[in-house]
Design an enzyme around this catalytic site. Structure first.
Site, PDB file in Angstrom:
ATOM      1  N   GLY A  76      -0.775  -6.188  -4.485  1.00 21.28           N
ATOM      2  CA  GLY A  76       0.401  -6.713  -3.812  1.00 21.28           C
ATOM      3  C   GLY A  76       0.097  -8.000  -3.070  1.00 21.28           C
ATOM      4  O   GLY A  76       0.955  -8.887  -2.968  1.00 21.28           O
ATOM      5  N   ASP A 184       6.432  -2.349   0.899  1.00 23.90           N
ATOM      6  CA  ASP A 184       6.586  -1.055   1.573  1.00 23.90           C
ATOM      7  C   ASP A 184       7.948  -0.424   1.344  1.00 23.90           C
ATOM      8  O   ASP A 184       8.275   0.577   1.985  1.00 23.90           O
ATOM      9  CB  ASP A 184       6.407  -1.229   3.096  1.00 23.90           C
ATOM     10  CG  ASP A 184       5.005  -1.629   3.485  1.00 23.90           C
ATOM     11  OD1 ASP A 184       4.112  -1.590   2.621  1.00 23.90           O
ATOM     12  OD2 ASP A 184       4.800  -1.987   4.662  1.00 23.90           O
ATOM     13  N   SER A 205       3.596  -3.765  -4.054  1.00 28.03           N
ATOM     14  CA  SER A 205       2.214  -3.293  -4.127  1.00 28.03           C
ATOM     15  C   SER A 205       2.174  -1.904  -4.745  1.00 28.03           C
ATOM     16  O   SER A 205       3.049  -1.073  -4.490  1.00 28.03           O
ATOM     17  CB  SER A 205       1.593  -3.235  -2.729  1.00 28.03           C
ATOM     18  OG  SER A 205       0.307  -2.623  -2.783  1.00 28.03           O
ATOM     19  N   HIS A 210       1.300   3.200  -1.382  1.00 27.25           N
ATOM     20  CA  HIS A 210       2.670   2.728  -1.582  1.00 27.25           C
ATOM     21  C   HIS A 210       3.516   3.695  -2.398  1.00 27.25           C
ATOM     22  O   HIS A 210       3.083   4.775  -2.775  1.00 27.25           O
ATOM     23  CB  HIS A 210       2.636   1.321  -2.161  1.00 27.25           C
ATOM     24  CG  HIS A 210       2.123   0.312  -1.173  1.00 27.25           C
ATOM     25  ND1 HIS A 210       2.940  -0.294  -0.242  1.00 27.25           N
ATOM     26  CD2 HIS A 210       0.874  -0.156  -0.936  1.00 27.25           C
ATOM     27  CE1 HIS A 210       2.211  -1.110   0.508  1.00 27.25           C
ATOM     28  NE2 HIS A 210       0.965  -1.040   0.116  1.00 27.25           N
TER      29      HIS A 210
END
Length: 423
Positions: A76, A184, A205, A210
């Site tokens: 990410g 997120d 990510s 995650h």
């Protein structure tokens, strides 16, 4: 062999939860037998670089968001670097970001949202955030804009969307680029629309913490085909060629280009239009991400359920500021943020140590006020306003987990522990 891998997964022991003994992790991957089989299947193919699984995942992930293109990366953080760097490409002509230009970002968060600004010779402009939602606001962003402002890059904090529609409107009115750091927040919505669909770019990510995982890994998404082409070039060494790995002459002009001062007919596979990187993912990562993709909604509901259970269990507890969803949003939560109030009678450190002693994992809101990090001592930046709330976060905020591997029993033990400490 695949059947054996599936049976192996089923035979793995599942330990029971023992309060105070079994760790309650703040985040982690939730992997099933299909994930294990996907990895074994990809390994048996011995396609160890990017390949068909990566391509299938990119296509499916772009469809999930309703966007034109997705390019998988090795992380990410690399996705953020690619998205911001793409906006400096000469292909964008006068619209490109140029060294010394300003990019607005939030002061409280993870440094790899900010680092690409610095790495491209641009100037971060830090705005404060609101306590409770832990996001900045359209008014704060608007007030930070000057004639030097060229772009905005913001993260949806711990899955809680910022006011993406309003900030996208500001960006459009001022002719600024907008990058959504959606690392997120996969599956979160704002005004009924998925986060990651408001800006020029979205980044994701796939680190194990995650929403879905490929081990390491990330992705850059966009609806703009020209921007997508730049990202692909920068990710793949800066090359001008867009052939998939192992494929030749997709353009049918491999030996018929005249670019730069190279001789006519110079092999297009070795012609470079950007000063790029190698930030590609592997086909094993693509296989795991593709397997996980079908569980995004399941994982999101588990995160929401755990967050609600914590919120209800801790409601009304003195000394603590509990998190709130941004108005008009439905977050797919990454964590449960708690701020210890000044008159609580205890410190964040004391509460965190108590929870850790009970094997309840905690994390801070990443870098806190980024301007206070040692890495930024010699970085050129501008502070658009007093970073009062970012300092509060640095000194008094932490979070605990809500990821799908956390059970109701674990949530209840975390609630019980916090109540015991506070009362």
């Amino acid at each position: 062999m695949l059947a054996a891998a599936r049976e192996y997964h089923r035979e793995r022991a599942h330990s029971e939860f023992i309060p105070g003994v079994t760790p309650i992790l703040p985040s982690g991957a939730v992997l099933n037998e299909d994930d294990r089989v996907a990895l074994v299947d990809a390994a048996l193919d011995l396609r160890i670089a990017a390949g068909p699984n990566t391509q299938r995942f990119e296509n499916a992930f772009a469809r999930f968001f309703g966007l034109r293109k997705a390019h998988m990366t090795n992380s990410g953080s690399s996705a953020n670097l690619l998205a911001l760097t793409a906006l400096t490409s000469p292909r964008l002509d006068n619209a490109r970001l140029r060294p010394g230009g300003e990019v607005i970002t939030a002061a409280a968060g993870f440094p790899t949202t900010v680092n690409p600004i610095v790495q491209n010779g641009l100037v971060p402009v830090f705005v404060d955030v609101e306590l409770g939602t832990y996001n900045t606001t359209p008014d704060r962003v608007k007030a930070a804009i000057t004639d030097r402002t060229q772009a905005i890059i913001l993260a949806h904090t711990l899955g809680n969307p910022f006011a993406a529609a309003e900030i996208a409107e500001i960006a459009q009115e001022r002719e600024l680029f907008l990058i959504e750091d959606n690392c997120d927040a996969v599956g979160s919505t704002y005004q009924g629309r998925l986060t990651g669909t408001f800006g020029d770019f979205a980044t994701v990510s796939f680190y194990p913490a995650h929403h879905i995982t490929s081990g390491e890994g990330g992705c850059v998404l966009t609806r703009d085909l020209e921007l997508a082409r730049v990202v692909e070039s920068l990710r793949d060494w800066g090359r001008d060629c867009w052939c998939e790995p192992g494929v030749d002459n997709t353009c049918r002009r491999r030996f018929d280009y005249q670019l730069g001062s190279l001789p006519h007919g110079y092999d297009h596979k070795y012609t470079f239009s950007h000063v790029g990187y190698n930030l590609k993912a592997t086909d094993l990562q693509g296989a795991l991400a593709l397997s996980q993709l079908g569980r995004i909604r399941e994982f999101g509901e588990a995160r929401r359920r755990n967050w609600r259970r914590l919120r209800e269990g801790l409601s009304g507890l003195p000394g603590l500021l509990l998190p709130e969803a941004t108005t008009g949003s439905d977050p797919s939560w990454f964590g449960f943020l708690i701020t210890v109030l000044p008159d609580a009678g205890f410190t964040r450190g004391e509460l965190v140590q108590f929870l850790e002693s009970r094997r309840i994992g905690t994390r801070l809101l990443f870098g806190g006020n980024i301007t206070r990090q040692p890495a930024f001592r010699e970085v050129r930046y501008r502070v658009a306003e007093e970073l009062t709330n970012s300092d509060v976060i640095t000194e008094r905020t932490f979070w605990i987990g809500v990821y799908p591997g956390i059970t109701d029993e674990m949530v209840d033990y975390a609630v019980e522990s916090i109540v015991d400490f506070v009362t």
